[in-house]
Design a protein around this motif. Sequence first.
Motif, short mmCIF file in Angstrom:
data_model
loop_
_atom_site.label_atom_id
_atom_site.label_comp_id
_atom_site.label_asym_id
_atom_site.label_seq_id
_atom_site.Cartn_x
_atom_site.Cartn_y
_atom_site.Cartn_z
N UNK A 72 0.83 -1.21 0.00
CA UNK A 72 0.00 0.00 0.00
C UNK A 72 0.86 1.26 0.00
N UNK A 73 1.95 1.25 0.79
CA UNK A 73 2.84 2.42 0.84
C UNK A 73 3.49 2.67 -0.52
N UNK A 74 3.95 1.61 -1.17
CA UNK A 74 4.58 1.76 -2.48
C UNK A 74 3.58 2.22 -3.54
N UNK A 75 2.35 1.74 -3.43
CA UNK A 75 1.32 2.17 -4.37
C UNK A 75 0.97 3.64 -4.18
N UNK A 142 1.68 -11.35 -4.76
CA UNK A 142 2.65 -11.54 -5.83
C UNK A 142 2.10 -11.06 -7.16
N UNK A 143 0.79 -10.98 -7.27
CA UNK A 143 0.14 -10.48 -8.49
C UNK A 143 -0.85 -9.38 -8.12
N UNK A 144 -0.88 -8.34 -8.92
CA UNK A 144 -1.82 -7.24 -8.67
C UNK A 144 -3.26 -7.67 -8.91
N UNK A 278 -4.93 -1.38 -4.00
CA UNK A 278 -5.51 -0.55 -5.05
C UNK A 278 -4.81 -0.83 -6.38
N UNK A 279 -5.54 -0.65 -7.47
CA UNK A 279 -4.93 -0.82 -8.78
C UNK A 279 -3.92 0.29 -9.06
N UNK A 284 -4.86 -0.34 -14.07
CA UNK A 284 -6.12 0.23 -14.57
C UNK A 284 -6.12 0.32 -16.09
N UNK A 285 -4.98 0.76 -16.64
CA UNK A 285 -4.88 0.91 -18.09
C UNK A 285 -5.01 -0.44 -18.79
#
Length: 298
Positions: A72-75, A142-144, A278-279, A284-285
């Motif tokens: 979450x912090x990196x996002x 490991x996967x978004x 979150x995406x 999202x794209x």
Amino acid sequence: MRITLKQLAVFEAVARSGQVAKAAEMVNLSSPAASMALSELEKQLDARLFERIGNRLRLNSQGSLLLPLATEALQKVDQIEHAFSPAGAELGGDLNISASSTIGNYLLARSAVAFCQQHTNTLVNVDIDNSQKVINAVLEFRSEMGFIEGQCLDSRLTVEAWHKDRLLVFCHPAHPLAGKVVQPSELNNMPWVMREEGSGTRDCFVNAANTLDMQPQEKFRFSTPDAIKQAVKQGAGLGVLSELTLEKELIRKELAVIHVEGLALERKFYRIHHKSRHFTPIGLAFTEFCQTFLNTEG
């Protein structure tokens, strides 16, 4: 305590890859630098984050607690950078997704290539496995996002209908039932070549067959559509796979369909993601791109 973004990035990369050397490549650091960043993070937190199993590092309970917070912090940092990027700036970065066999091989592989050709500064990594392992990859961050062939009831994940599919029962072209419409009882005691446990294709077929009391007799079990098709071509039994995987063989008359009265084999493909994640902009794209490229439900 001063935790750095580099430490969190290394930690997340090790959690995804299971190895410091691979993680170092993912974050563009040398192996010694990545190892030092991870050691410093564990020292600052006064906690071990991984257990070594063979030549791989696996998250322990402390690491599992940290992973969603680090992600979450990196996002958030990615969102800040994206928000202040110049208008019209080129999309860039890596996207890690997981997909079950049929979706990955027949839909997302070509989607990923087309997306990266359009956005040349991006890289979409598609890990292909069965549905249960896709679910695990998303749960373990490991996967978004993941794409699966069956429903998922895990309350930690958001599950959305994404695409439609249909399974077909098929056989060797010389089989006496090839091309015919049959009653479910006519398939009793016939041998079947099935997908492995955890496969969305298997679950869909078995559930539909059970409602008609078909009780398919499993003779062979394989983990890939190609292996199943080859076995059926050799006369090993009947098979059931997505029509996406059978198109070429049916056109060439290498395999034939059996139409079973009342057997409902239409299904949905689903997109899953962790509720606490979150995406990213690239995620999202890619989702929007697939909606147009594959005519998905969105």
